[in-house]
Design a protein around this motif. Structure first.
Motif, PDB file in Angstrom:
ATOM      1  N   ASN A 277       0.832  -1.200   0.000  1.00  0.00           N
ATOM      2  CA  ASN A 277       0.000   0.000   0.000  1.00  0.00           C
ATOM      3  C   ASN A 277       0.873   1.260   0.000  1.00  0.00           C
ATOM      4  O   ASN A 277       0.570   2.249  -0.672  1.00  0.00           O
ATOM      5  N   ALA A 278       1.962   1.193   0.780  1.00  0.00           N
ATOM      6  CA  ALA A 278       2.837   2.361   0.906  1.00  0.00           C
ATOM      7  C   ALA A 278       3.623   2.607  -0.380  1.00  0.00           C
ATOM      8  O   ALA A 278       3.866   3.755  -0.765  1.00  0.00           O
ATOM      9  N   ASP A 279       3.999   1.527  -1.031  1.00  0.00           N
ATOM     10  CA  ASP A 279       4.851   1.636  -2.223  1.00  0.00           C
ATOM     11  C   ASP A 279       3.985   2.022  -3.418  1.00  0.00           C
ATOM     12  O   ASP A 279       3.856   1.301  -4.398  1.00  0.00           O
ATOM     13  N   SER A 280       3.392   3.205  -3.310  1.00  0.00           N
ATOM     14  CA  SER A 280       2.326   3.594  -4.228  1.00  0.00           C
ATOM     15  C   SER A 280       2.748   4.685  -5.185  1.00  0.00           C
ATOM     16  O   SER A 280       2.064   4.944  -6.171  1.00  0.00           O
ATOM     17  N   GLY A 281       3.846   5.368  -4.856  1.00  0.00           N
ATOM     18  CA  GLY A 281       4.263   6.499  -5.674  1.00  0.00           C
ATOM     19  C   GLY A 281       3.536   7.788  -5.360  1.00  0.00           C
ATOM     20  O   GLY A 281       3.727   8.794  -6.029  1.00  0.00           O
ATOM     21  N   SER A 282       2.708   7.783  -4.300  1.00  0.00           N
ATOM     22  CA  SER A 282       1.964   8.992  -3.962  1.00  0.00           C
ATOM     23  C   SER A 282       1.893   9.138  -2.445  1.00  0.00           C
ATOM     24  O   SER A 282       1.585   8.161  -1.742  1.00  0.00           O
TER      25      SER A 282
END
Ligand SMILES: O=c1[nH]cnc2c1ncn2[C@@H]1O[C@H](CO)[C@@H](O)[C@H]1O
Ligand SMILES: [Zn+2]
Length: 356
Positions: free
Chosen positions: A60-65
């Motif tokens: 979820n964190a590795d989202s680019g935003s």
């Protein structure tokens, strides 16, 4: 270099580290999230398996935003709504950091996020402090932990948090910060809170130059008076080769510490990869660079791991890692004598022994 100890994972773990930027609600153990959710009736966790939950947070964190990155906090804050939970989470954070070789940490959180079930802000601060004291003791006092209190950029009422920082300044709270979505919520939105803190001779850092650009850093430094910058990575936009622009030069020359969090910076999309992270370019230019975790649960990271990642990518040696650590100790919101003691009694002998 050849006579020096290799920068093995064990040696990096043993190196005494100083951590300035770590969110309490971003660092829970996955198992603790599950157990606390059970105990308090928090619903909607995506899985009840600790390993799967850890992976879920990371994905979820590795989202680019940054905005998407912040969504995972609903689940951690959701289970941190009573004093027992806050004590436990804080105690475990202190122990986990001690086990990661952190000798001094400033852990931050936003008290207002833990009042959904009726806790008063003071109860939140006192419970977290109690947890830090328990965690320090359980670690055999290998670590010392102080708190930073965050106001949320998107919420009103920063003054209440500034008041708490001053009220608890001699009781384990050493500074103020603003966190949350950066774009659209300038740090000057509640400028009087910063003016009050300065009038009170209180310390603060500001998340800036993470998801927003140079103007956000300019506001934090020149309008608010930030002593440190949370991330501050976009300062690189004011650097062209070895040409350092006026704002960047100010930040460098005033020794305003950059609380850099390489893995988190990749996850929120500030840089595509650690290889593109400006930590080395800024360190080479003399900026007061420090290395940090940001959110150990969400970004599945540790300070030892961040050290290892930048060593791998940029070929840093022991002297560089010692410099990052001394930088962090210098920028800590501690009195001068305590910063000196941290450097002279803990950091310097620790790196001298490891270097071989
Ligand atoms: O990298 C970040 N940038 C901005 N805000 C953040 C970051 N990481 C966490 N938080 C926010 O800070 C709050 C208090 O700890 C968290 O609840 C989260 O919303
Ligand atoms: Zn942060």
């Amino acid at each position: 270099m050849s006579t020096m100890n290799p920068l093995s994972p064990e040696a990096l773990l043993a190196a005494p580290k100083v951590l300035l930027h770590d969110h309490l609600d971003g660092g829970l153990r996955p198992r603790t999230v599950i157990e606390l959710a059970d105990a308090c009736g928090h619903e909607g966790l995506p899985t009840a398996d600790p390993a799967e939950l850890g992976a879920w947070f990371r994905d979820n964190a590795d989202s680019g935003s940054l905005v998407r990155y912040l969504e995972g906090f609903a689940h951690t804050c959701g289970v941190m709504q009573d004093e027992a939970a806050l004590v436990r989470v804080a105690a475990e954070a202190a122990q986990d950091l001690a086990d990661d070789g952190v000798a001094y940490a400033e852990i931050r959180y936003a008290p207002e996020l833990f009042t959904d079930r009726g806790l008063r802000l003071e109860q939140v601060v006192e419970a977290v402090n109690e947890g830090f004291r328990q965690g320090e003791a359980a670690s055999g006092n290998r670590i010392r932990v102080n708190a930073l209190l965050c106001a949320m950029r998107q919420n009103d009422g920063w003054q209440r948090i500034a008041d708490l920082v001053v009220r608890y300044r001699d009781a384990g709270v050493v500074g103020f910060d603003i966190a949350g979505p950066e774009a659209g919520f300038p740090a000057t939105r509640e400028l009087p809170a910063f003016e009050y803190l300065r009038e009170q001779n209180a310390h603060f850092t500001v998340h800036a130059g993470e998801a927003d650009g140079l103007e956000s850093i300019h506001r934090a430094v020149q309008r608010c008076g930030a002593e440190r910058l949370g991330h501050g990575v976009r300062i690189i936009d004011d650097v062209d080769g070895d040409q350092v622009g006026r704002l960047a030069a100010y930040v460098r020359d005033r020794r305003i510490a950059l609380e850099m969090c390489p893995t988190s910076n990749v996850h929120t999309g500030a840089f595509a990869s650690i290889a593109e992270h400006p930590v080395k370019r800024l360190a080479d230019l003399g900026f007061r660079v420090t290395l940090n975790t940001d959110n150990r649960l969400m970004s599945d990271c540790s300070l030892t791991g961040e050290f290892a990642a930048v060593v791998r990518e940029f070929d840093f040696g022991w002297d560089d890692l010692r410099t990052f650590t001394v930088n962090a100790a210098k920028a800590a919101f501690l009195p001068l004598d305590e910063r000196r003691a941290l450097i002279q009694d803990v950091v310097e002998p620790g790196y001298a022994a490891l270097k071989g």
